[in-house]
Design an enzyme around this catalytic site. Structure first.
Site, PDB file in Angstrom:
ATOM      1  CG  ASP A  43      -2.175   0.859   0.996  1.00  0.00           C
ATOM      2  OD1 ASP A  43      -3.268   0.272   0.812  1.00  0.00           O
ATOM      3  OD2 ASP A  43      -2.060   2.109   0.985  1.00  0.00           O
ATOM      4  CG  ASP A  69       3.063   5.927  -5.557  1.00  0.00           C
ATOM      5  OD1 ASP A  69       2.161   5.435  -6.268  1.00  0.00           O
ATOM      6  OD2 ASP A  69       3.355   7.134  -5.579  1.00  0.00           O
ATOM      7  CB  VAL A  70       0.710   0.976  -7.821  1.00  0.00           C
ATOM      8  CG1 VAL A  70       0.471  -0.072  -6.763  1.00  0.00           C
ATOM      9  CG2 VAL A  70      -0.434   1.985  -7.908  1.00  0.00           C
ATOM     10  CG  ASN A  96      -7.606  -3.581  -4.396  1.00  0.00           C
ATOM     11  OD1 ASN A  96      -8.816  -3.682  -4.594  1.00  0.00           O
ATOM     12  ND2 ASN A  96      -7.111  -2.865  -3.380  1.00  0.00           N
ATOM     13  CE1 TYR A 162     -12.427   4.113  -9.564  1.00  0.00           C
ATOM     14  CE2 TYR A 162     -14.450   3.680 -10.783  1.00  0.00           C
ATOM     15  CZ  TYR A 162     -13.565   3.353  -9.776  1.00  0.00           C
ATOM     16  OH  TYR A 162     -13.806   2.246  -8.986  1.00  0.00           O
ATOM     17  CE  LYS A 166     -11.449   0.968 -11.186  1.00  0.00           C
ATOM     18  NZ  LYS A 166     -10.369   0.204 -10.538  1.00  0.00           N
TER      19      LYS A 166
HETATM   20  P1  NAD Z   1     -10.224   2.173  -0.609  1.00  0.00           P
HETATM   21  O1  NAD Z   1     -10.098   3.652  -0.812  1.00  0.00           O
HETATM   22  O2  NAD Z   1     -10.976   1.659   0.554  1.00  0.00           O
HETATM   23  O3  NAD Z   1      -8.772   1.491  -0.607  1.00  0.00           O
HETATM   24  C1  NAD Z   1      -7.846   1.793  -1.611  1.00  0.00           C
HETATM   25  C2  NAD Z   1      -6.448   1.508  -1.087  1.00  0.00           C
HETATM   26  O4  NAD Z   1      -5.532   1.824  -2.149  1.00  0.00           O
HETATM   27  C3  NAD Z   1      -6.060   2.385   0.118  1.00  0.00           C
HETATM   28  O5  NAD Z   1      -5.498   1.590   1.137  1.00  0.00           O
HETATM   29  C4  NAD Z   1      -5.036   3.354  -0.472  1.00  0.00           C
HETATM   30  O6  NAD Z   1      -4.035   3.767   0.466  1.00  0.00           O
HETATM   31  C5  NAD Z   1      -4.439   2.512  -1.601  1.00  0.00           C
HETATM   32  N1  NAD Z   1      -3.798   3.332  -2.624  1.00  0.00           N
HETATM   33  C6  NAD Z   1      -4.247   4.480  -3.184  1.00  0.00           C
HETATM   34  N2  NAD Z   1      -3.354   4.955  -4.065  1.00  0.00           N
HETATM   35  C7  NAD Z   1      -2.315   4.079  -4.068  1.00  0.00           C
HETATM   36  C8  NAD Z   1      -1.084   4.016  -4.768  1.00  0.00           C
HETATM   37  N3  NAD Z   1      -0.705   4.985  -5.635  1.00  0.00           N
HETATM   38  N4  NAD Z   1      -0.261   2.973  -4.546  1.00  0.00           N
HETATM   39  C9  NAD Z   1      -0.597   1.993  -3.651  1.00  0.00           C
HETATM   40  N5  NAD Z   1      -1.734   2.012  -2.934  1.00  0.00           N
HETATM   41  C10 NAD Z   1      -2.598   3.053  -3.155  1.00  0.00           C
HETATM   42  O7  NAD Z   1     -10.852   1.649  -2.000  1.00  0.00           O
HETATM   43  P2  NAD Z   1     -11.671   0.313  -2.331  1.00  0.00           P
HETATM   44  O8  NAD Z   1     -13.096   0.685  -2.410  1.00  0.00           O
HETATM   45  O9  NAD Z   1     -11.236  -0.787  -1.460  1.00  0.00           O
HETATM   46  O10 NAD Z   1     -11.187   0.083  -3.850  1.00  0.00           O
HETATM   47  C11 NAD Z   1     -10.263  -0.930  -4.213  1.00  0.00           C
HETATM   48  C12 NAD Z   1     -10.357  -1.132  -5.722  1.00  0.00           C
HETATM   49  O11 NAD Z   1     -11.688  -1.538  -6.070  1.00  0.00           O
HETATM   50  C13 NAD Z   1     -10.081   0.138  -6.524  1.00  0.00           C
HETATM   51  O12 NAD Z   1      -9.360  -0.171  -7.690  1.00  0.00           O
HETATM   52  C14 NAD Z   1     -11.461   0.623  -6.884  1.00  0.00           C
HETATM   53  O13 NAD Z   1     -11.474   1.422  -8.043  1.00  0.00           O
HETATM   54  C15 NAD Z   1     -12.180  -0.692  -7.083  1.00  0.00           C
HETATM   55  N6  NAD Z   1     -13.636  -0.575  -6.975  1.00  0.00           N
HETATM   56  C16 NAD Z   1     -14.227  -0.173  -5.825  1.00  0.00           C
HETATM   57  C17 NAD Z   1     -15.604  -0.068  -5.783  1.00  0.00           C
HETATM   58  C18 NAD Z   1     -16.346   0.386  -4.533  1.00  0.00           C
HETATM   59  O14 NAD Z   1     -17.578   0.519  -4.602  1.00  0.00           O
HETATM   60  N7  NAD Z   1     -15.698   0.585  -3.405  1.00  0.00           N
HETATM   61  C19 NAD Z   1     -16.381  -0.355  -6.914  1.00  0.00           C
HETATM   62  C20 NAD Z   1     -15.724  -0.772  -8.074  1.00  0.00           C
HETATM   63  C21 NAD Z   1     -14.352  -0.881  -8.095  1.00  0.00           C
END
Ligand code: NAD
Length: 266
Positions: A43, A69-70, A96, A162, A166
């Site tokens: 993360d 940082d990805v 993710n 976004y 996606k």
């Molecule tokens: P979240 O915000 O709860 O968690 C995201 C995590 O990614 C956090 O821990 C953050 O610190 C980390 N992060 C952010 N930028 C980063 C970087 N540059 N390098 C490494 N880590 C980084 O989000 P989530 O809801 O758990 O989403 C996870 C994935 O699922 C994402 O790709 C999101 O687009 C996708 N998604 C989420 C939803 C939803 O409804 N929550 C729906 C569709 C897709």
């Protein structure tokens, strides 16, 4: 968490999950550990990555936390090399990590456009490339899982970069599937619907204020296109991630799977 409670579908596998300090990634990392994988919790927030890994270790799993940082190629390469050195190889990647930014295209800064694209697209490319080195050179094959969204198929207002990212991830997974097949590397995209994490919670007050409605009304409107009015849960997504990570052949590669309580049929 009791790591002995599941079926060992990932026994002997090494998995890296990005953005796993919180939200969906954290639940996938926990579920993979319960299924027997050695897990790297990666993360950008190194403190939460370390804390999540420590929770897994305390429960009896094999895990390490890595600040990554990805979007930073050097950081990604160094972290993946560290995991391969610690655990022997890399078999599974879940790309993710993700962020959201709400603005209509007319009001969106170029910097915010690039920032959102970079976390999703550059991040998935860089982590996949770094893991492929081990999946291909080690002749072990592997499973790459990208986190798409129902926004891999659909558009809504205010989420331009976004949605573009996606949609792009589906193309990246298909390319990885074609190029990876001869090496036993599979690639698929999981496309979640609405999952109640920080990413969604942060949007509620903004949209409620703009639409002059309550946050509850924003949620009701969000869930209208589902078939049952339900959020998708993190556990549901983690189950699908285990299924894809443990699937034994190239028959299931280059797919995008909507896990959304039907939102994709909107
Ligand atoms: P979240 O915000 O709860 O968690 C995201 C995590 O990614 C956090 O821990 C953050 O610190 C980390 N992060 C952010 N930028 C980063 C970087 N540059 N390098 C490494 N880590 C980084 O989000 P989530 O809801 O758990 O989403 C996870 C994935 O699922 C994402 O790709 C999101 O687009 C996708 N998604 C989420 C939803 C939803 O409804 N929550 C729906 C569709 C897709």
């Amino acid at each position: 968490m009791n790591v002995a409670s599941e079926t060992g579908r990932l026994n002997g596998k090494v998995a890296i999950v990005t953005g796993a300090g919180a939200g969906i990634g954290k639940t996938i990392a926990e579920t993979f550990a319960r299924e027997g994988a050695s897990v790297c919790v990666a993360d950008i927030n190194g403190v939460s990555a370390e804390a999540a890994a420590q929770e897994l270790v305390a429960a009896g799993a094999v895990a390490i936390g890595v600040e990554m940082d990805v979007t930073d190629e050097d950081a990604v390469t160094a972290a993946v090399d560290r995991v391969a050195k610690a655990f022997g190889s890399v078999d599974i990647l879940v790309a993710n990590a993700g962020i959201q930014h709400l603005a209509e295209i007319a009001d969106l800064s170029f910097a915010d456009w690039k920032r959102v694209l970079s976390v999703h697209l550059d991040g998935s490319f860089l982590t996949a490339k770094a893991c492929l080195k081990y999946m291909i050179d080690g002749a072990r094959g592997g499973s790459i899982i990208l986190l798409g969204s129902v926004h891999s198929y659909l558009a809504s207002e205010q989420k331009g970069p976004y949605i573009v990212a996606k949609h792009g991830l589906v193309g990246l997974a298909r390319t990885l599937a074609k190029e990876g097949a001869k090496h036993g590397v599979r690639a698929n995209t999981i496309c979640p619907g609405l999952v109640r994490t920080a990413l969604i919670e942060a949007q509620l007050p903004i949209l409620a204020q703009e639409r002059v409605v309550s946050e509850e009304q924003v949620i009701t409107d969000f869930l209208k296109p589902t078939i049952d009015g339900e959020f998708t849960t993190q556990a549901e997504l983690a189950d699908v991630a285990v299924f894809l990570a443990s699937f034994p052949s190239n028959a299931l590669s280059g797919q995008s799977i909507s896990v959304s309580h039907g939102i994709h049929m909107l």
